[in-house]
Design an enzyme around this catalytic site. Structure first.
Site, short mmCIF file in Angstrom:
data_model
loop_
_atom_site.label_atom_id
_atom_site.label_comp_id
_atom_site.label_asym_id
_atom_site.label_seq_id
_atom_site.Cartn_x
_atom_site.Cartn_y
_atom_site.Cartn_z
CB CYS A 165 10.57 33.14 -1.89
SG CYS A 165 9.25 32.13 -1.17
NE ARG A 170 5.79 29.63 -4.17
CZ ARG A 170 6.91 30.01 -3.55
NH1 ARG A 170 7.19 31.30 -3.46
NH2 ARG A 170 7.73 29.12 -3.03
#
Length: 215
Positions: free
Chosen positions: A44, A120
Site C-alpha cells: 500500500c 485493491r
C-alpha cells in the site's frame, strides 16, 4: 455491488481533509477512488507514493484522487506523515476513514475470504457522477498507476471523439496510436465503407475494423 454505467451513490465520508460529500463535492470533475487493505503496509505504501507522484497528471485530466481503507482517520494521518518523513513524498489527496466498512461494503470492496479489509479496488467516476471503470486487484499485488492513467485518458478520449480505443492504446501492436471508428450499423453504410476501403480512402482491416489517427 455497483456496476459500470450506474450513478455513484451519494455519501458523506470522513477523510484526512475533513468531511467530503461524494460525488457532489466533485461535480464537474472526474475522480478516482481507490481502496487499500491497510495503513502501514508495504504494498500500500508503494502504491500511495506512486499515486502521489502522478497526482499532477491526474489533475491535468480534470481528475481528483481519493484513497480509502477501513482504518481510522488518526491512523491515516500518522501513516501519511510516515510516508513523507521516510520517503520524502507528500500525499496530496484525501484518504477516507471507513472504519466501520460502510462505504466499502456498499461499493463491493470487501470480498469473501479477505476478512474485513478491502481488496485493491479502483473506481473511475466521470464528471457527471457515473461509474465508468471498476478494477479489482488482490491484496498481494500492487496496482499499476500508469495503467489507471491510461484507462482514464482512454475514457475521456472516447467521450470527446466518439471512438473506441485498442489494447494498450496509444501503443497498440496493430494500429499504433490510431483510434477505432465505431462499426457500421446497417448494410448501406457497411457497403459504403467497403468501397472506401477499396479506394484506399480509409484505413481498415475490414469494414468492421476501421481505424484512423486521432487528429
Amino acid at each position: 455491488m455497483k456496476l459500470l454505467g450506474e450513478k455513484f451513490p451519494s455519501m458523506e465520508v470522513m477523510t484526512t481533509h475533513g468531511v467530503k460529500r461524494l460525488p457532489e463535492d466533485y461535480a464537474g470533475k472526474w475522480f478516482v477512488l481507490f481502496s487499500h487493505p491497510a495503513d502501514f503496509t508495504p504494498v500500500c505504501t508503494t502504491e500511495f507514493v506512486e499515486f502521489a507522484r502522478k497526482a499532477e497528471e491526474f489533475k491535468q485530466l480534470n481528475t481528483e484522487l481519493i484513497g480509502l481503507s477501513v482504518d481510522q482517520v488518526f491512523s491515516h494521518i500518522k501513516w501519511v506523515e510516515w510516508i513523507k518523513d521516510n520517503t520524502g513524498v507528500q500525499i496530496p489527496f484525501p484518504v477516507i476513514a471507513d472504519e466501520l466498512g460502510r462505504v466499502s461494503n456498499q461499493l463491493g470492496m470487501i470480498h469473501p475470504g479477505k476478512g474485513t479489509n478491502t481488496v485493491r479496488a479502483v473506481f473511475i467516476v466521470d464528471d457527471k457522477g457515473v461509474i465508468r471503470l471498476i478494477m479489482y486487484y488482490p491484496q498481494e499485488v500492487g496496482r499499476n498507476v500508469d495503467e489507471i492513467l491510461r484507462a482514464l485518458k482512454a475514457l475521456q478520449t472516447a467521450d470527446q471523439y466518439g471512438v473506441a480505443l485498442p489494447e494498450k492504446w496509444p501503443n497498440n501492436y496493430l494500429i499504433k496510436d490510431h483510434v477505432i471508428v465505431p462499426p457500421s450499423t446497417d448494410e448501406a453504410s457497411a457497403n459504403e465503407r467497403k468501397e472506401k476501403i477499396k479506394a484506399k480512402e480509409i484505413e481498415a482491416f475490414d469494414w468492421w475494423f476501421v481505424h484512423k489517427p486521432l487528429k
